[in-house]
Design an enzyme around this catalytic site. Structure first.
Site, PDB file in Angstrom:
ATOM      1  N   LEU A   1       0.841  -1.204   0.000  1.00 17.97           N
ATOM      2  CA  LEU A   1       0.000   0.000   0.000  1.00 17.97           C
ATOM      3  C   LEU A   1       0.874   1.251   0.000  1.00 17.97           C
ATOM      4  O   LEU A   1       1.369   1.686   1.041  1.00 17.97           O
ATOM      5  CB  LEU A   1      -0.935  -0.028   1.214  1.00 17.97           C
ATOM      6  CG  LEU A   1      -1.806  -1.300   1.316  1.00 17.97           C
ATOM      7  CD1 LEU A   1      -2.656  -1.269   2.575  1.00 17.97           C
ATOM      8  CD2 LEU A   1      -2.679  -1.459   0.077  1.00 17.97           C
ATOM      9  N   GLU A   2       1.065   1.808  -1.185  1.00 19.02           N
ATOM     10  CA  GLU A   2       1.926   2.974  -1.358  1.00 19.02           C
ATOM     11  C   GLU A   2       1.144   4.136  -1.970  1.00 19.02           C
ATOM     12  O   GLU A   2      -0.059   4.035  -2.215  1.00 19.02           O
ATOM     13  CB  GLU A   2       3.123   2.611  -2.240  1.00 19.02           C
ATOM     14  CG  GLU A   2       3.973   1.466  -1.685  1.00 19.02           C
ATOM     15  CD  GLU A   2       5.235   1.240  -2.484  1.00 19.02           C
ATOM     16  OE1 GLU A   2       5.897   2.238  -2.844  1.00 19.02           O
ATOM     17  OE2 GLU A   2       5.565   0.066  -2.750  1.00 19.02           O
TER      18      GLU A   2
END
Length: 440
Positions: free
Chosen positions: A169-170
């Site tokens: 999750l970036e």
């Protein structure tokens, strides 16, 4: 009467019979060929799981981009057994697709990754599939709801027969509260619908552990009542320099986990991991083989859940070795032998799986840099045995139940506690995940 009908209804019976046999044979051959092609392209789930430790030490690799190596060649050279295949993003709305050199390839139409997975499984290994990453639009951003996000991710799990997935999750998904709700809510749904599925969450790291949006992610997980197998930070590209800075970030993140979820030290470490970057990073930081070994010592002494890196595509020496100080997606920009960094993370899996730590060696062609000194560490407490432990109300261990760190079970007349996420690892077995607390 047509010529074909006349042929089929006249003449000697033997002639008609031969024609019918020929037609049937031709149809059978075509069907067999079609089945064989489909079987080769659509992987079945591995016959036996390599074990939790191997999924937690699965280095990232882009199978369709950045000059991917033969994974079976890497396995033979290093002893590695599991790889994290990257990345699944969104294409044309809520459609899962692979990132590739040629662009996006929808999972539903993919015929390339399946054979790669089959080859790894035939060699005794398995894969994790990672959703997200740095580039592209993510499923959580466009699928609209947790249910729709879960459906898109389930299609990938089902196609490849997965036992483990990673949610990387970036940005920009990481900074979108709605997208994070969708991803974490989807993870809850997938966990419920796929018993035993291992789910890891990977998020950006900072020198203070993780940043504002990372803390928001942890808070959202707490509000949803969701606990993955582990949370891993990526302590690079944010003001880091060598192993000591990464260890400091892990210690800070450890405190964040305890404060957010109310975990004790051992439980927090059992849900913590690191995903590093080998060699030169995007921002010109450097992490050498010696840095990886120093961090590995910290990870093992504190019983962290996960130790991996980005990426196997880069685990090769450039020409010249320093790549003239430039970043590369296909080599590390530091002096090394092929697969040096993969060998180091493989040590983590072998140690935690209860197997010897020896791996295929290579003759160093260049000296490795001096190890970065690690800060003085205080070992985290581990459960100790206590005679007469109460087993009242504690369910017996089950090979079909996924347990998180801190879970307790009874087995063979003793009370046991899990140190980290586990599935089908028998208490007292070689994985070393269960601590015996005492007799019932």
């Amino acid at each position: 009467m047509s010529p074909l009908r006349a042929f089929c209804t006249s003449g000697p019976p033997t002639r008609r019979a031969l024609l019918l046999v020929s037609v049937v044979f031709l149809v059978a051959c075509l069907a067999a060929a079609a089945f064989s092609l489909q079987y080769q392209q659509r992987p079945a789930q591995a016959a036996a799981s390599p074990g939790t430790a191997w999924y937690n030490a699965a280095p990232y690799v882009m199978p369709l981009a950045n000059n991917p190596p033969s994974l079976t060649t890497v396995m033979a050279a290093t002893g590695a057994r599991v790889f994290t295949l990257a990345f699944i993003v969104a294409d044309n709305g809520c459609t899962p697709a692979w990132e590739a050199d040629s662009g996006l390839i929808d999972v539903s139409a993919d015929t390339q990754v399946g054979p790669i997975i089959n080859a790894v499984r035939a060699a005794g290994g398995d894969v994790v599939v990672s959703f997200g990453g740095y580039n592209g639009t993510k499923l959580g951003q466009v699928c609209g709801t947790a249910q729709a996000t879960a459906a898109a991710e389930q299609a990938v799990i089902s196609k490849y027969g997965l036992r483990a997935i990673d949610l990387d999750l970036e940005e920009p998904e990481y900074e979108n509260a709605s997208a994070i709700n969708n991803e974490l809510g989807a993870a809850q749904i997938l966990q419920a619908n796929n018993p035993g599925l291992l789910i890891t969450i990977t998020l950006p790291g900072t020198t203070s552990g993780t940043g504002y949006f990372g803390q928001q992610l942890l808070t959202t997980a707490r509000s949803l009542g969701y606990t993955p197998s582990s949370y891993s930070i990526m302590p690079f590209d944010g003001g880091f320099s060598g192993a000591s800075s990464q260890i400091s970030a892990l210690q800070s993140f450890h405190t964040m986990l305890m404060n957010t979820f109310g975990w004790d030290s051992a439980t927090a470490y059992a849900h913590e991991g690191i995903s590093s970057m080998n060699g030169r990073t995007d921002s010109g930081e450097y992490f050498y083989q010696s840095d990886f070994q120093t961090v590995l010592s910290f990870v093992e002494s504190n019983h962290l859940a996960r130790f991996t890196f980005w990426s196997v595509n880069r685990d090769r020496q450039c020409t010249p070795p320093d790549n003239n100080g430039n970043l590369s997606a296909i080599c590390s920009s530091v002096p090394q032998n092929d697969w040096d960094f993969t060998r180091i993370v493989t040590q983590f899996a072998q140690a935690n799986a209860g197997t010897p730590t020896a791996v295929p060696s290579s003759t160093p062609s260049t000296p490795t840099p001096t190890a970065t000194p690690a800060p003085t560490l205080t070992p985290s407490p581990t459960p100790t045995s206590s005679a007469g432990s109460s087993c009242a109300g504690i369910a017996p261990w089950s090979p079909t139940t996924a347990y998180t760190g801190g879970s307790k079970v009874t087995y063979n007349g003793y009370l046991w506690q899990a140190k980290w996420w586990t599935y089908n690892d028998v208490p007292g077995g070689p994985a070393g995940v269960w601590v015996q607390l005492g007799p019932c």
